[in-house]
Write a protein that holds these residues in place. Structure first.
Motif, PDB file in Angstrom:
ATOM      1  N   THR A  62     -38.430  74.542  21.779  1.00 14.30           N
ATOM      2  CA  THR A  62     -38.440  75.339  23.018  1.00 14.30           C
ATOM      3  C   THR A  62     -37.355  76.425  23.016  1.00 14.30           C
ATOM      4  N   SER A  63     -37.278  77.149  21.922  1.00  7.69           N
ATOM      5  CA  SER A  63     -36.334  78.258  21.827  1.00  7.69           C
ATOM      6  C   SER A  63     -37.097  79.560  21.641  1.00  7.69           C
ATOM      7  N   VAL A  64     -36.366  80.654  21.727  1.00 16.31           N
ATOM      8  CA  VAL A  64     -36.918  81.975  21.465  1.00 16.31           C
ATOM      9  C   VAL A  64     -36.131  82.609  20.334  1.00 16.31           C
ATOM     10  N   PHE A  65     -36.845  83.133  19.342  1.00 16.41           N
ATOM     11  CA  PHE A  65     -36.210  83.956  18.324  1.00 16.41           C
ATOM     12  C   PHE A  65     -36.356  85.414  18.739  1.00 16.41           C
ATOM     13  N   ALA A  66     -35.275  86.165  18.587  1.00 15.41           N
ATOM     14  CA  ALA A  66     -35.268  87.560  19.028  1.00 15.41           C
ATOM     15  C   ALA A  66     -34.657  88.450  17.960  1.00 15.41           C
ATOM     16  N   ILE A  67     -35.072  89.711  17.989  1.00 19.07           N
ATOM     17  CA  ILE A  67     -34.434  90.739  17.177  1.00 19.07           C
ATOM     18  C   ILE A  67     -33.905  91.802  18.126  1.00 19.07           C
ATOM     19  N   GLU A  68     -32.997  92.625  17.619  1.00 20.25           N
ATOM     20  CA  GLU A  68     -32.540  93.754  18.424  1.00 20.25           C
ATOM     21  C   GLU A  68     -32.810  95.037  17.655  1.00 20.25           C
ATOM     22  N   ASP A  69     -32.771  96.141  18.377  1.00 20.01           N
ATOM     23  CA  ASP A  69     -33.319  97.404  17.873  1.00 20.01           C
ATOM     24  C   ASP A  69     -32.777  97.851  16.524  1.00 20.01           C
ATOM     25  N   GLU A  70     -31.474  97.762  16.317  1.00 18.39           N
ATOM     26  CA  GLU A  70     -30.871  98.524  15.234  1.00 18.39           C
ATOM     27  C   GLU A  70     -30.355  97.709  14.063  1.00 18.39           C
ATOM     28  N   ASP A  71     -30.103  96.430  14.235  1.00 22.18           N
ATOM     29  CA  ASP A  71     -29.468  95.654  13.173  1.00 22.18           C
ATOM     30  C   ASP A  71     -30.374  94.514  12.750  1.00 22.18           C
ATOM     31  N   GLY A  72     -30.333  94.200  11.444  1.00 23.63           N
ATOM     32  CA  GLY A  72     -31.207  93.175  10.880  1.00 23.63           C
ATOM     33  C   GLY A  72     -30.682  91.772  11.104  1.00 23.63           C
ATOM     34  N   LEU A  73     -30.657  91.354  12.359  1.00 19.87           N
ATOM     35  CA  LEU A  73     -30.175  90.020  12.717  1.00 19.87           C
ATOM     36  C   LEU A  73     -31.235  89.271  13.507  1.00 19.87           C
TER      37      LEU A  73
END
Length: 287
Positions: A62-73
């Protein structure tokens, strides 16, 4: 004619003109019979996720994986317990837009249409592979939305702004995971019925995320710039839409569903406040 009377006529004319302008946009339903869009559960995010982009739900914990716009994390955000956000690096800087989880492999969309697969190996090692979008000379093609269509067994990429589109259409491309190949124009979204529903002529529809609702089998398209959720069938044929309150959904960039049909939306910080994740209650868990 006296000055006072002239002034009154002028004020009446201004009011009529303003009234005509406000009537150009129809009143759209701000809530759904299925989703409580006006009262989401809000989870505040750390500053590192101020530009959160795509999200995907992980049913195993029950988690969410997320990315952000500019960095490969990659970021892992727990929804049901207070645990620190975890992160892993999978790449350097790109314009990352959306993420899909399928068969334990993450697929990350880059704005130019490239798709990067990311798999966790032993000891938290990360294995990646990049598929390049065909015809790299078309530099004006831009994508922000990608989802997995289990009926086609392919990833679907929705154009935000593509050379082959016009003001009335949006093209969907497919990406075959097995062969790592792209196919253009698997379907085309007709913008005209959406314009008719909103009452806005020359609507510039810009999808920012998309996902299949597991309970209704419908395609939900999120458009941050338009503050809309558009519901369509699997071939992109328009069914209905809902207007999002910009005070709640200030810059909605990601959408996902739980298996029970809860809707999850990610919000960038957008100049003020912090980024957050919104959990929208499903009023009808059974059709």
């Amino acid at each position: 004619m006296s000055f006072i009377r002239q002034l009154n006529y002028a004020l009446i004319l201004v009011c009529l003109l303003l009234s005509c302008k406000t009537q150009k946009k129809k009143i759209i339903q701000g809530d759904s019979s299925r989703y409580d869009l006006l009262n989401p559960v809000i989870i505040k995010l750390p500053e590192a996720l101020a530009e959160i982009s795509g999200i995907v739900y992980n049913p195993s914990d029950t988690s969410v994986f997320a990315i952000e716009d500019e960095d490969g994390l990659f970021y892992k955000i727990y929804l049901t317990k207070q645990t620190a956000v975890k992160k892993w690096r999978f790449d350097k800087k790109h314009d990352f837009e959306d993420v899909v989880l399928h068969d334990s492999i993450f697929y990350v969309l880059i704005s130019n249409g490239d798709v990067e697969s990311v798999r966790f190996g032993g000891n938290d090692s990360i294995i990646t592979n990049m598929s390049k979008f065909p015809d790299a000379s078309k530099k004006t093609n831009e994508f922000e939305s990608m989802y997995y269509d289990d009926s086609l067994r392919q990833l679907i990429l929705l154009c935000k702004s593509c050379e082959d589109d016009n003001s009335k259409t949006l093209t969907a491309w497919s990406y075959d995971i097995a062969t790592q190949t792209y196919t253009p124009s698997v379907f085309i979204i007709d913008v005209r019925p959406i314009e008719a529903k909103t009452g806005i002529k020359k609507l510039k529809l810009r999808p920012s995320a998309a996902a299949i609702n597991p309970l209704t089998n419908e395609l939900y398209i999120l458009s941050s710039i338009n503050h809309l959720i558009i519901v369509a069938d699997r071939k992109g044929v328009f069914k209905e839409l809902f207007e999002l309150d910009p005070k709640i959904y200030k810059q909605a960039e990601g959408i996902a569903f739980t298996p029970s049909g809860e809707m999850i939306i990610s919000n960038e910080s957008h100049e003020t406040g912090v980024a957050n994740i919104l959990i929208i209650k499903n009023k009808k868990k059974v059709l």
